[in-house]
Scaffold this motif. Structure first.
Motif, mmCIF file in Angstrom:
data_model
loop_
_atom_site.group_PDB
_atom_site.id
_atom_site.type_symbol
_atom_site.label_atom_id
_atom_site.label_comp_id
_atom_site.label_asym_id
_atom_site.label_seq_id
_atom_site.Cartn_x
_atom_site.Cartn_y
_atom_site.Cartn_z
ATOM 1 N N GLU A 1 22.658 -0.400 12.099
ATOM 2 C CA GLU A 1 22.062 -1.608 12.666
ATOM 3 C C GLU A 1 21.041 -2.247 11.739
ATOM 4 O OE1 GLU A 1 19.008 -2.691 16.320
ATOM 5 O OE2 GLU A 1 20.408 -1.033 16.590
ATOM 6 N N PHE A 2 20.303 -1.389 11.003
ATOM 7 C CA PHE A 2 19.296 -1.936 10.082
ATOM 8 C C PHE A 2 19.041 -0.942 8.954
ATOM 9 C CE2 PHE A 2 17.041 0.426 13.327
ATOM 10 C CZ PHE A 2 16.028 1.100 12.652
ATOM 11 N N THR A 3 18.345 -1.402 7.917
ATOM 12 C CA THR A 3 17.973 -0.592 6.763
ATOM 13 C C THR A 3 16.473 -0.698 6.556
ATOM 14 O OG1 THR A 3 20.119 -0.929 5.701
ATOM 15 C CG2 THR A 3 18.298 -0.205 4.301
ATOM 16 N N VAL A 4 15.855 0.450 6.300
ATOM 17 C CA VAL A 4 14.425 0.486 5.968
ATOM 18 C C VAL A 4 14.325 0.562 4.450
ATOM 19 C CG1 VAL A 4 12.245 1.710 6.273
ATOM 20 C CG2 VAL A 4 13.922 1.670 8.139
ATOM 21 N N TYR A 5 13.687 -0.441 3.850
ATOM 22 C CA TYR A 5 13.555 -0.529 2.398
ATOM 23 C C TYR A 5 12.134 -0.194 1.973
ATOM 24 C CZ TYR A 5 17.929 -3.263 2.404
ATOM 25 O OH TYR A 5 19.226 -3.701 2.558
ATOM 26 N N LEU A 6 12.020 0.514 0.856
ATOM 27 C CA LEU A 6 10.737 0.642 0.156
ATOM 28 C C LEU A 6 10.884 -0.130 -1.139
ATOM 29 C CD1 LEU A 6 7.889 1.894 0.006
ATOM 30 C CD2 LEU A 6 8.906 3.820 -1.246
ATOM 31 N N ALA A 7 10.162 -1.238 -1.239
ATOM 32 C CA ALA A 7 10.323 -2.157 -2.380
ATOM 33 C C ALA A 7 8.972 -2.410 -3.028
ATOM 34 C CB ALA A 7 10.947 -3.468 -1.920
ATOM 35 N N SER A 8 9.010 -2.690 -4.303
ATOM 36 C CA SER A 8 7.785 -3.034 -5.023
ATOM 37 C C SER A 8 7.198 -4.321 -4.455
ATOM 38 C CB SER A 8 8.077 -3.198 -6.517
ATOM 39 O OG SER A 8 8.984 -4.287 -6.715
ATOM 40 N N ALA A 9 5.947 -4.589 -4.795
ATOM 41 C CA ALA A 9 5.277 -5.772 -4.244
ATOM 42 C C ALA A 9 6.045 -7.047 -4.577
ATOM 43 C CB ALA A 9 3.846 -5.852 -4.771
ATOM 44 N N GLY A 10 6.486 -7.189 -5.835
ATOM 45 C CA GLY A 10 7.198 -8.405 -6.233
ATOM 46 C C GLY A 10 8.547 -8.506 -5.532
ATOM 47 N N ALA B 1 16.558 3.010 2.012
ATOM 48 C CA ALA B 1 16.821 2.664 0.612
ATOM 49 C C ALA B 1 15.500 2.522 -0.140
ATOM 50 C CB ALA B 1 17.625 1.371 0.518
ATOM 51 N N VAL B 2 15.474 3.016 -1.355
ATOM 52 C CA VAL B 2 14.286 2.946 -2.207
ATOM 53 C C VAL B 2 14.652 2.185 -3.480
ATOM 54 C CG1 VAL B 2 12.581 4.277 -3.513
ATOM 55 C CG2 VAL B 2 13.393 5.119 -1.287
ATOM 56 N N GLU B 3 13.794 1.240 -3.855
ATOM 57 C CA GLU B 3 14.064 0.469 -5.077
ATOM 58 C C GLU B 3 14.141 1.420 -6.265
ATOM 59 O OE1 GLU B 3 12.414 -3.525 -7.417
ATOM 60 O OE2 GLU B 3 11.330 -2.718 -5.666
ATOM 61 N N GLU B 4 15.146 1.244 -7.082
ATOM 62 C CA GLU B 4 15.415 2.184 -8.161
ATOM 63 C C GLU B 4 14.293 2.249 -9.178
ATOM 64 O OE1 GLU B 4 19.335 0.794 -9.420
ATOM 65 O OE2 GLU B 4 20.177 2.681 -8.683
ATOM 66 N N ARG B 5 13.663 1.140 -9.460
ATOM 67 C CA ARG B 5 12.614 1.163 -10.483
ATOM 68 C C ARG B 5 11.336 1.844 -9.983
ATOM 69 N NH1 ARG B 5 10.347 -4.929 -11.473
ATOM 70 N NH2 ARG B 5 9.698 -5.449 -9.337
ATOM 71 N N ILE B 6 11.215 2.053 -8.669
ATOM 72 C CA ILE B 6 10.083 2.829 -8.156
ATOM 73 C C ILE B 6 10.317 4.298 -8.464
ATOM 74 C CG2 ILE B 6 8.920 3.608 -6.052
ATOM 75 C CD1 ILE B 6 9.385 0.858 -4.887
ATOM 76 N N GLY B 7 11.580 4.707 -8.293
ATOM 77 C CA GLY B 7 11.944 6.079 -8.637
ATOM 78 C C GLY B 7 11.353 7.109 -7.685
ATOM 79 N N ARG B 8 11.563 8.379 -8.041
ATOM 80 C CA ARG B 8 11.110 9.484 -7.202
ATOM 81 C C ARG B 8 9.604 9.649 -7.218
ATOM 82 N NH1 ARG B 8 14.845 12.639 -5.162
ATOM 83 N NH2 ARG B 8 13.291 14.275 -4.818
ATOM 84 N N ALA B 9 8.913 9.014 -8.177
ATOM 85 C CA ALA B 9 7.458 9.135 -8.246
ATOM 86 C C ALA B 9 6.794 8.683 -6.952
ATOM 87 C CB ALA B 9 6.924 8.330 -9.425
ATOM 88 N N LEU B 10 7.376 7.688 -6.298
ATOM 89 C CA LEU B 10 6.793 7.176 -5.065
ATOM 90 C C LEU B 10 7.746 7.284 -3.885
ATOM 91 C CD1 LEU B 10 4.386 5.766 -3.753
ATOM 92 C CD2 LEU B 10 5.396 3.569 -4.392
ATOM 93 N N GLY B 11 9.011 7.127 -4.128
ATOM 94 C CA GLY B 11 9.961 7.076 -3.020
ATOM 95 C C GLY B 11 10.828 8.292 -2.844
ATOM 96 N N GLY B 12 10.530 9.409 -3.537
ATOM 97 C CA GLY B 12 11.388 10.577 -3.450
ATOM 98 C C GLY B 12 11.480 11.157 -2.052
ATOM 99 N N ASP B 13 10.385 11.142 -1.286
ATOM 100 C CA ASP B 13 10.395 11.708 0.061
ATOM 101 C C ASP B 13 10.325 10.615 1.127
ATOM 102 O OD1 ASP B 13 7.869 10.815 -0.443
ATOM 103 O OD2 ASP B 13 6.842 12.587 0.361
ATOM 104 N N PHE B 14 10.641 9.392 0.761
ATOM 105 C CA PHE B 14 10.500 8.273 1.693
ATOM 106 C C PHE B 14 11.415 8.439 2.916
ATOM 107 C CE2 PHE B 14 11.534 3.810 2.972
ATOM 108 C CZ PHE B 14 10.272 3.473 3.436
ATOM 109 N N ALA B 15 12.655 8.851 2.688
ATOM 110 C CA ALA B 15 13.583 9.023 3.809
ATOM 111 C C ALA B 15 13.077 10.082 4.785
ATOM 112 C CB ALA B 15 14.974 9.390 3.291
ATOM 113 N N ASP B 16 12.557 11.185 4.253
ATOM 114 C CA ASP B 16 12.025 12.222 5.126
ATOM 115 C C ASP B 16 10.829 11.701 5.926
ATOM 116 O OD1 ASP B 16 13.906 13.973 4.246
ATOM 117 O OD2 ASP B 16 12.577 15.107 2.928
ATOM 118 N N GLU B 17 9.986 10.915 5.281
ATOM 119 C CA GLU B 17 8.805 10.393 5.978
ATOM 120 C C GLU B 17 9.192 9.416 7.084
ATOM 121 O OE1 GLU B 17 4.592 10.282 6.493
ATOM 122 O OE2 GLU B 17 5.984 11.627 5.464
#
Length: 323
Positions: A209-218, A164-180
């Motif tokens: 079993e678990f979720t990998v999140y990409l979230a902003s610092a805050g 899962a990628v935080e929506e406000r990060i958008g594809r600019a940073l998290g577009g290929d996160f799942a592939d990575e």
């Protein structure tokens, strides 16, 4: 004087060389003149006998005498020429066939387009293409990657996860996160190398079993604090069923890491997923040694060399536990 008639003298019969009663053929003299014992003088005309001349053997088809001489040489030369001519024609035909075949192969390659990659690569590319076609699902301010990823690893219990990628990060940073994430966890140096587990990414609708999140610092700070962990909005963390990656670290690593960004990203994923799999923190084994992946490398390497993988040269690489 009276002339007395004497009785006629019986004619002396000369031998003819034919049996008695045999009639010689027409034109054959019954009594050939005897052969003179001495040659007649020259110019005796029709009575002279020319010597008999026997014609030489000409080597005709009926003759059993082997043919020799110029006629045989000409025959050998003719056969040699014919054999050479046949060989030349055969070579020409073979070369023509080769040229035609090569030409057809080149035309087939041009019309077929570029060569396909190996089957494994095709399968992986097809899976990723399917993933990208499935839209993410928004859940609590995060976009969960859609579709199913490939099974990572070759043996062991299958353990499923979401990305899962935080929506406000958008594809600019998290577009290929799942592939990575899939690339790192599917690496032969990652956790699946132990052959006691396999991993697979699943969509939001599936159990995991678990979720990998990409979230902003805050956001990551708040999420980690909700589980009792203080990160000062600087580090990533793991809570039961939640692997939380700080997007600031994902974008820029940490000062003094002395390794490419890709190495730090792989370390961050393997470290936090390692916690989810039950591994605790470990210490540096000595100056110049690879840093254990479960060492808190974000806070410094302590003389070790940056390392992103739990398995090196096919064996589990670990340091002494510190907690």
């Amino acid at each position: 004087m009276t002339k007395t008639n004497s009785p006629p003298r019986a004619a002396t019969k000369q031998p003819t060389g034919f049996p008695e009663g045999f009639l010689p053929p027409l034109g054959t003299a019954a009594d050939p003149p005897p052969r003179p014992t001495t040659p007649p003088p020259p110019g005796s005309g029709a009575d002279s006998e020319s010597p008999v001349h026997t014609p030489p053997n000409t080597g005709s088809a009926d003759s059993e005498t082997p043919t020799t001489g110029s006629g045989a040489d000409e025959s050998i030369t003719t056969r040699t020429y014919r054999n050479r001519r046949r060989a030349a024609v055969l070579v020409f035909l073979v070369l023509a066939v080769i040229v035609l075949v090569l030409g057809q192969v080149m035309r087939d390659r041009k019309t077929a387009g570029p060569a396909l990659p190996p089957a494994a690569a095709v399968t992986k590319a097809s899976v990723r293409h399917t993933i990208n076609k499935v839209s993410p699902v928004a859940v609590g301010g995060f976009a969960v990657a859609g579709g199913h990823g490939p099974v990572l690893g070759s043996a062991g219990t299958l353990r499923r996860f979401k990305v899962a990628v935080e929506e406000r990060i958008g594809r600019a940073l998290g577009g290929d996160f799942a592939d990575e994430v899939e690339r790192v966890l599917g690496d032969p140096r990652s956790w699946t190398a132990g052959r006691d587990l396999r991993l697979q990414r699943v969509p939001a609708s599936a159990r995991a079993e678990f979720t990998v999140y990409l979230a902003s610092a805050g956001t990551s700070e708040k999420m980690c604090a909700g589980g009792g962990l203080r990160t000062e909005a600087f580090t990533s963390c793991r809570l039961p069923g939640r692997v939380i990656i700080n997007s600031a670290r994902w974008a820029a690593a940490v000062p003094g890491y002395d390794a490419p960004l890709a190495v730090y990203r792989a370390y961050a994923i393997n470290h936090e997923v390692g916690h989810q799999l039950g591994h605790g923190h470990e210490a540096c084994g000595g100056r110049g040694e690879p840093a254990p992946v479960m060492m808190q490398q974000t806070y410094g390497l302590k003389g070790c060399v940056a390392n992103a993988w739990p398995y090196l040269r096919g064996k589990r690489f670990a340091g002494n536990p510190i907690d």
